[in-house]
Design an enzyme around this catalytic site. Structure first.
Site, PDB file in Angstrom:
ATOM      1  N   CYS A  34       6.947 -27.306  33.568  1.00 49.26           N
ATOM      2  CA  CYS A  34       7.840 -26.625  33.243  1.00 49.26           C
ATOM      3  C   CYS A  34       8.594 -25.184  33.172  1.00 49.26           C
ATOM      4  CB  CYS A  34       9.324 -27.410  32.697  1.00 49.26           C
ATOM      5  SG  CYS A  34       9.418 -28.727  32.822  1.00 49.26           S
ATOM      6  N   CYS A 103      16.360 -23.583  26.570  1.00 41.67           N
ATOM      7  CA  CYS A 103      15.226 -23.438  25.741  1.00 41.67           C
ATOM      8  C   CYS A 103      15.257 -24.017  24.158  1.00 41.67           C
ATOM      9  CB  CYS A 103      15.259 -21.845  25.583  1.00 41.67           C
ATOM     10  SG  CYS A 103      14.372 -21.405  27.292  1.00 41.67           S
TER      11      CYS A 103
HETATM   12  S1  FES Z   1      11.074 -21.894  28.668  1.00 41.64           S
HETATM   13 FE1  FES Z   1      11.300 -22.396  31.032  1.00 41.64          FE
HETATM   14  S2  FES Z   1      13.491 -20.359  30.734  1.00 41.64           S
HETATM   15 FE2  FES Z   1      13.027 -20.964  28.512  1.00 41.64          FE
END
Ligand code: FES
Ligand SMILES: Cc1ncc(COP(=O)(O)O)c(C=O)c1O
Ligand SMILES: Cc1ncc(COP(=O)(O)O)c(C=O)c1O
Ligand code: FES
Lengths: 142, 386, 386
Positions: A34, A103
């Site tokens: 991710c 986040c």
């Molecule tokens: S860590 Fe991927 S959008 Fe913030």
């Protein structure tokens, strides 16, 4: 990305970066797929967070969220720290862009994981903990 | 603060000479080319000249140039227009995994409407294999669409060889040359190209204007319906000022091509050598030699692209990344993943794209600031700590 | 020579204030709104403001405005986008015989792809009948598309009544307001409009930019495929300078609307009265009262439009005609024919469309030169000789 001044401040001058060698609670969330990994270290004594540090691989808002979250739980009891929500973190940062809200969820989750890690190490039952997989999936598709 | 623009593959500033000519066609010579009167005639004349200028940049004839609202529209028109006009001949299209979304999403749309699409893989440098291309051809294949140069890693495909193969097999060959135009010499006739996409804002013309070259004789139908503009291939009042600007920018690009290639290659090589020498755990993405002059693409291990961009931005440097976090999108760059990069390396990618106006001082400044930024971000990263 | 521009329905000059702001976004603030860095943020901010300005002109919310490359694209997107997204609900579309080709040819395209289209007739003034509209609705009807004001004769349709009917019957209502915007007050909420087309170059913004208003909740799908721009409804790098210009022009239009209506109506009425008084065998086309302020449309019997235009042009006056000879097309204006005009009257039509910059002197000059021109051409004409 349109970040608030607070986000930029915590991103450029993150508080509490690093590891705690004798941490007694550690929480890690996210994964490199991710593009975000957050690791939080706690030093707990008498049910109170004496020290907290973090390492984060992620975007500006992930780094700022980790920094803000550590500031917000430092010196708090575990019960108080457990109540920290991602919304509170985002608000303390004067808001995050909608696509970046997840986040701040990472920060909430990392704190929860670290607290439960501590509780387990103390032979306590971990608190009920819900992962916001929904928000994460919405943005990263995993 | 000093601002350095290293993101010319995303968009470019309009050249002042281009801006000067086009404004005149907004406020004074503002006619509609379809009109009978003098305002209309002036507009038509200017448009005809621009068509010749654009044609000259790629070795085409001016009747083979059709103006569109940009690269995306030209890609849509090329793929859908050829697919629909030739569906009696076959329903198979060949493209690659590393095309721009304007091609990929158009192909996906066609897949939902009875077409079959082969997406060719690429090697670690972003290069397709001619053998794989040849093997993928069937008797249903009506179109091969392979980009000239990639927008992220700059890899240049073997266009002449693809053109030859397509010609032999009697299949139309489209190439998205949005990143190649003004950075490489292009000759549609020599290279056997049947359709080619251009986008103005990538070479110092305005946004919102592009062109599709369609070789005379290619069967293609309109996608946007309305008036009979662009000889019935593209309806909509012609964007004369932007067309005039596109023509002027094409002329400037053609005149300066050799110089530009030399200048940008020198700057780019200095930049790449500097980064590789100064920074540990960094990988150059893309092809070592077959890449457009202004492109450098790195993966900085254990750090994430958006945070890198923000730091560079604070130092006045504008660049881009293939990290999903920077785009607010789902996955990191499909191009980097297709080249076999890990998710981590794709997230830690940085694209520097040089262009008109960049200097050796800019490159030196970048090389001065980048090590400290990388070090600082790595210090925060859990991946690096391990 | 003095040049008088009486062809504002064909296109308009860009307002100098509009040109001034937009050029800045070409050469200096030229970023791509998708970029993370400061150039990108500046561009995005400017685009957001423009969206608010455009929304304010028609009483919409800014999230309901989607930028396109012009009126033609917005019409295509409205019709195809709604048709494809709602085809499970029904396959019937209602429009009129006097729409712009951007609507008519899009509907014809859909007819070849499984849709059924009713083209409502109009009366001698170019007005549809609400009863005929109501009768044409079936349980398959998914969309009514009726233009706000006609581009040739200026007739304004009963938009609020159509909106009410569409709302009652739960059918989407699209209106092509390309000629209405900046000439009439528009309120999409009050009038029950679900989708509305705007084109910049008809109100002193640049060519190559337009917008589609899409009421929140309307089911519609993208027609041009690629990146996720305009919230996935319209792929393609945003034309920031033109968008900024469109916003500025919308702001100016909103501020000056009342004044403009009064001024143009006065000029137009003087012009019409002058022509009707001075010239025999002339007919006013369009509605006596329900017409946009700047429009006058005449048929001069026994003469032909293009020759009239050429003569006016030699006197420095730019106008247009519904004659096929002037358009190089097969048939004279489909609008005039739908209103029941004879071919002869349609060929002899002259459209004067007034706009920003026109003065009473211009009108007087026109009234001075037109009688002699008409007389001269009639002297040549066999129709008149009879
Ligand atoms: S860590 Fe991927 S959008 Fe913030
Ligand atoms: C390779 C490539 N193709 C197509 C496009 C789309 O062109 P435009 O931005 O003009 O819509 C771009 C740029 O965005 C590109 O880099
Ligand atoms: C009523 C109407 N609709 C649509 C259009 C098409 O708009 P554009 O010229 O921006 O493509 C025009 C003008 O040409 C028009 O007058
Ligand atoms: S008379 Fe010449 S085109 Fe009609």
């Amino acid at each position: 990305m349109n970040y608030s001044e607070k986000v930029m401040d915590h991103f450029m001058n993150p508080r509490n970066v690093g590891e705690i060698a004798d941490a007694n609670g550690v929480g890690e969330v996210g994964n490199a797929v991710c593009g975000d990994i957050m690791k939080i270290y706690l030093k707990v004594e008498n049910n109170r967070i004496l020290d907290v540090k973090f390492n984060t691989f992620g975007c500006g808002s992930a780094i700022a969220s980790s920094s803000m979250a550590t500031e917000m739980i430092k010196g708090k009891t575990l019960e108080e720290a457990w109540d920290l929500t991602n919304k509170a973190v985002a608000e303390a940062l004067d808001g995050l862009p909608p696509v970046k809200m997840h986040c701040s969820v990472l920060a909430e989750e990392a704190v929860h994981k670290a607290i439960n890690d501590y509780r387990i190490s103390q032979g306590l039952k971990p608190w009920d903990y819900k992962e916001h997989t929904d928000i994460h999936e919405q943005v990263h598709g995993h | 603060m000093k601002r350095i623009y290293f993101d010319h593959s995303a968009t470019t500033p309009v050249h002042p000479e281009v801006a000067a000519v086009l404004v005149n066609y907004m406020t004074d010579l503002f006619g509609n080319p379809s009109s009978v009167h003098s305002f209309g005639r002036e507009a038509r004349k200017a448009m005809d000249q621009a068509r010749r200028q654009v044609a000259a940049l790629i070795g085409a004839e001016s009747e083979e140039i059709f103006f569109t609202s940009g690269g995306t529209e030209a890609d849509n028109l090329a793929i859908k227009g050829v697919a629909l006009a030739n569906k009696k001949k076959g329903n198979h299209i060949i493209t690659t995994l590393i095309e721009h979304h304007a091609i990929l999403h158009t192909c996906e749309y066609l897949e939902k409407n009875g077409f079959q699409v082969t997406y060719l893989p690429v090697d670690e440098y972003g290069m397709i294999s001619l053998e794989a291309l040849e093997r993928s051809i069937t008797d249903q294949t009506i179109l091969i669409s392979i980009m000239y140069a990639n927008n992220e890693v700059g890899t240049v495909q073997p266009i002449a060889e693809i053109g030859r193969l397509a010609r032999q097999r009697n299949i139309y060959f489209h190439t998205d040359a949005v990143q190649a135009a003004s950075n490489l010499p292009i000759d549609v006739k020599k290279d056997g190209i049947d359709l080619l996409t251009l986008s103005g804002h990538k070479f110092n013309a305005p946004k919102g204007i592009g062109a599709l070259y369609v070789r005379r004789g290619v069967r293609i139908e309109a996608v946007q319906h309305g008036g009979g503009h662009e000889r019935n291939l593209r309806a909509g009042t012609e964007n004369v000022p932007a067309i005039v600007g596109l023509g002027k920018a094409a002329e400037i690009a053609a005149q300066n091509l050799t110089d530009k290639i030399v200048t940008l290659t020198t700057l780019r090589n200095t930049l790449i050598e500097g980064v590789m020498a100064e920074i540990p755990h960094v990988k150059l993405n893309g092809h070592p030699t077959q890449r457009i002059p202004g492109n450098a693409n790195f993966s900085f291990l254990s750090l994430e692209g958006e945070s890198l961009l923000l730091n560079l931005d604070l130092k006045g440097i504008a660049a881009s990344s293939g990290s999903a976090c920077s785009a607010g999108s789902l996955d990191p760059s499909h191009v980097l993943l297709a080249m076999g990069l890990s998710h981590e390396a794709a997230h830690g990618s940085l694209r520097i794209s040089l262009g008109w106006g960049n200097t050796m001082e800019d490159v030196q400044y970048f090389l001065n600031v980048i090590p400290e930024i990388v070090e600082r971000l790595r210090a925060i990263s859990p991946l690096h700590a391990e």
